[in-house]
Motif scaffolding. Structure first.
Motif, PDB file in Angstrom:
ATOM      1  N   THR A  70       0.825  -1.203   0.000  1.00  0.00           N
ATOM      2  CA  THR A  70       0.000   0.000   0.000  1.00  0.00           C
ATOM      3  C   THR A  70       0.861   1.257   0.000  1.00  0.00           C
ATOM      4  O   THR A  70       0.452   2.281  -0.512  1.00  0.00           O
ATOM      5  N   ILE A  71       2.053   1.188   0.586  1.00  0.00           N
ATOM      6  CA  ILE A  71       2.880   2.388   0.700  1.00  0.00           C
ATOM      7  C   ILE A  71       3.953   2.411  -0.378  1.00  0.00           C
ATOM      8  O   ILE A  71       4.329   1.396  -0.948  1.00  0.00           O
ATOM      9  N   ASP A  72       4.438   3.604  -0.637  1.00  0.00           N
ATOM     10  CA  ASP A  72       5.472   3.850  -1.640  1.00  0.00           C
ATOM     11  C   ASP A  72       6.708   3.000  -1.331  1.00  0.00           C
ATOM     12  O   ASP A  72       7.126   2.917  -0.181  1.00  0.00           O
ATOM     13  N   PRO A  73       7.316   2.382  -2.354  1.00  0.00           N
ATOM     14  CA  PRO A  73       8.506   1.549  -2.117  1.00  0.00           C
ATOM     15  C   PRO A  73       9.654   2.307  -1.447  1.00  0.00           C
ATOM     16  O   PRO A  73      10.382   1.728  -0.644  1.00  0.00           O
ATOM     17  N   ALA A  74       9.803   3.583  -1.735  1.00  0.00           N
ATOM     18  CA  ALA A  74      10.867   4.365  -1.098  1.00  0.00           C
ATOM     19  C   ALA A  74      10.599   4.507   0.399  1.00  0.00           C
ATOM     20  O   ALA A  74      11.520   4.402   1.218  1.00  0.00           O
TER      21      ALA A  74
END
Length: 150
Positions: A70-74
């Motif tokens: 769900t969250i940005d890979p960075a």
């Protein structure tokens, strides 16, 4: 759901953090319990408190893992790096306690590292929850929690 579980974990941790670490008197029936104030009694209490932290961490890790995509890979990378550094601090504190079970500073360092891990995991779960419901403002606020040293 996710929010209710986060609230339960947070309330449980609040209670653990407020619980005394000092040894408590053993019940009369426990003849084999170490005497209050002994290194063994303190170690038993430390083990019990650490187990509570570890259960909360395991629950939070499970919630965070279920929403990793769900969250940005960075951001996920920052979380992993943060948790890796905290895990090293936990391992160092455990090693110090192992060689000197009476060390208050080693115990305090261990609990502080465990609290930091919980704070990062709580912020991660909050971020995942906010992203799932599409609350960008709430997600931005939760992401700020990932950078705090707590």
């Amino acid at each position: 759901g996710l929010a209710a579980a986060l609230v339960l974990v947070t309330v449980g941790l609040y209670m653990v953090q407020r619980a005394p670490i000092a040894p408590t008197p053993a019940p009369a029936a426990a003849d084999n319990a170490p005497p209050a104030g002994s290194v063994e009694a303190v170690t038993d209490q430390l083990t019990l408190a650490t187990e509570h932290y570890e259960k909360a961490i395991a629950q939070l890790e499970g919630m965070a893992a279920s929403g990793d995509n769900t969250i940005d890979p960075a951001v996920a990378g920052v979380v992993r790096d943060s948790l890796g550094a905290i895990d090293l601090a936990i391992a160092d504190s455990r090693a110090a306690l192992s060689s000197n079970p009476e060390s208050e500073s080693a115990r305090d360092s261990l609990f502080e590292a465990l609290r930091r891990k919980i704070a990062v995991l709580q912020a991660t779960v909050s971020l995942i929850n906010e992203m799932r419901v599409g609350d960008q403002e709430g997600a931005a606020e939760a992401a700020k929690g990932l950078g705090k040293k707590s």
